[in-house]
Design an enzyme around this catalytic site. Sequence first.
Site, PDB file in Angstrom:
ATOM      1  CE  LYS A 204      -4.051   0.264   1.945  1.00  0.00           C
ATOM      2  NZ  LYS A 204      -5.194   0.344   2.889  1.00  0.00           N
ATOM      3  CD  GLU A 210       8.328  -7.235   6.952  1.00  0.00           C
ATOM      4  OE1 GLU A 210       8.205  -7.486   8.164  1.00  0.00           O
ATOM      5  OE2 GLU A 210       7.823  -6.206   6.408  1.00  0.00           O
ATOM      6  N   GLY A 265      -5.679  -4.034   4.191  1.00  0.00           N
ATOM      7  CA  GLY A 265      -4.886  -5.065   3.533  1.00  0.00           C
ATOM      8  C   GLY A 265      -5.500  -6.448   3.599  1.00  0.00           C
ATOM      9  NE  ARG A 266      -7.676  -6.851   9.626  1.00  0.00           N
ATOM     10  CZ  ARG A 266      -7.173  -5.640   9.876  1.00  0.00           C
ATOM     11  NH1 ARG A 266      -6.047  -5.264   9.282  1.00  0.00           N
ATOM     12  NH2 ARG A 266      -7.768  -4.826  10.716  1.00  0.00           N
ATOM     13  CD  GLU A 351      -3.118  -7.200  10.569  1.00  0.00           C
ATOM     14  OE1 GLU A 351      -1.972  -7.685  10.715  1.00  0.00           O
ATOM     15  OE2 GLU A 351      -3.528  -6.727   9.485  1.00  0.00           O
ATOM     16  CG  HIS A 382      -3.337 -39.168  10.916  1.00  0.00           C
ATOM     17  ND1 HIS A 382      -3.327 -40.504  11.250  1.00  0.00           N
ATOM     18  CD2 HIS A 382      -4.335 -39.021  10.004  1.00  0.00           C
ATOM     19  CE1 HIS A 382      -4.264 -41.145  10.556  1.00  0.00           C
ATOM     20  NE2 HIS A 382      -4.885 -40.257   9.795  1.00  0.00           N
ATOM     21  CE  LYS A 504       4.592  -3.122   9.588  1.00  0.00           C
ATOM     22  NZ  LYS A 504       3.684  -2.433   8.648  1.00  0.00           N
TER      23      LYS A 504
END
Length: 541
Positions: A204, A210, A265-266, A351, A382, A504
């Site tokens: 954005k 990252e 964003g999500r 979030e 399992h 951050k």
Amino acid sequence: MTTLKSLPAWSALQTHYEQIRDAQLRDWFAPQNDTAPTRAERFTFTGGGLAADFSKNRITDETLGLLVQLAREAGVEARRDAMFAGEVVNPTEGRAALHTALRAMDANAPFHAAVKAERAKMAVFADKVRNGAWTGHTGKRIRHVVNIGIGGSDLGPKMVVHALHHLATPDISTHFVSNVDGADLHRALEGLNPEETLAIVVSKTFTTLETMTNARSMRDWFVESGCAESDLAKHFVGVSANPAEVVKFGIARENVFEMWDWVGGRYSLWSAVGLSIMIAVGSAQFDELLAGANDMDRHFREAPLERNLPVLQALIGIWYRNFFGSQSYLVAPYSEALHYLPSYLQQLEMESNGKSARLDGATVDYPTSAVTWGEPGTNGQHAFFQMLHQGPTIVPIDFIAVLTPEHPLASHHAKLLANCFAQSEALMLGRTVEEARKIAGPDKPDLVPHIVFPGNRPTTTLLVDALTARSLGALIALYEHKVLVQATVWNINPFDQWGVELGKILGKVVEADLTAAAADVKPHDSSTSALIARARAALNG
């Protein structure tokens, strides 16, 4: 401001919980008690092309009635309508939350013209990549797409591309890079030909640590392979709300796709953030994904709360979180195609609703977001199902079953569905001491306590007829709206994420200290200082 615990429905639910908390699902399902209409008939609802069986939850008709009353008293309908209308529902950032506008079919929906224009631009570009008209700097067609992003710029597109693999073009492979750990990018690029590779950089702000670290390293990879700086535009496109930064990076302005600040964003895979999805499956299937989400949007807006899938799913989650004290809930898709859905929902739910500040700034005095986790079935059986069946902790579960396989190995599918349905039955029924004694026999009485299952473990089963782009869109939107309903009841803001920021900020300070001259290293607490010292020693050889 009226507080949650002062609402009449909250007090009524507390009393009701005390009355039924020890009731057994097994008893409610007993033939003499489960008369017409059965629990399954009373507690199965449909909407947006999906079906949800809530009957194996520890609820009665009264429970649902009180929960719906709680939703009304908390203002769920008003907040829902405010979100769709484009009002400011993210007050800490002064923004609307209009991810629903990205898939709205109504020309009167907010920002409809801008959304439609950007999607058309995406479709033109995606078609060029898919048909070979868009080529790399040597004229070779694109065969590999690498999406560089993190959080919502990675999890949503990755989840959808994996889920719709059966609809994707075989001519293009899609890769996702998010971690700043260089191993992530290194492995993604192994075996790829730079001449046939396109990078989509999604951020954005176009300053995300990252993402930009990986983007710069990938730019170096192209240059080192022989691509001139002037030709990099043929291998990079950007998705951002900050086009100036994208151009500064070296991406041509005409290859910048727009994000908007009114989409978190999500919640953004429906926008240009989903460009990798559109390239993989084509613009027609991307439109179907949007149509499925819009189906669920309409159901959420129009269905009475008593039969509204996102509302009911959210309220049952509140029932366990706030009254039973459950700290986590499990998402178990019995579909390998939905492998990344639990990871996607971790961000969407935690979030969004992992907050302790109410909308008025006061601190909540009740739990909010549960820990969200999961793994596809049958793998989870399992791994951790032992704890679900016999551990002392109650974990509510969402089972997700796709009734028709998207692959040709149909003989596997009955086994898969049988496991899904049997697990919900076993978790509900359990195994009594008397039943365990019969199994152990007279020779093994010591085995009895080890093969007793308490049962009474709550589950919801969501049914999808077939895993299409449309049904996947509806499933994702179901969980999006669940988040809004829970946030409204908890009186928190699901659209900001301030908890991401502090780490951050401090990360930049620590990064500088790792490479600074010894005299310039800043003071930290003793633990962090010792960690930095050890890392400096390792980095400096």
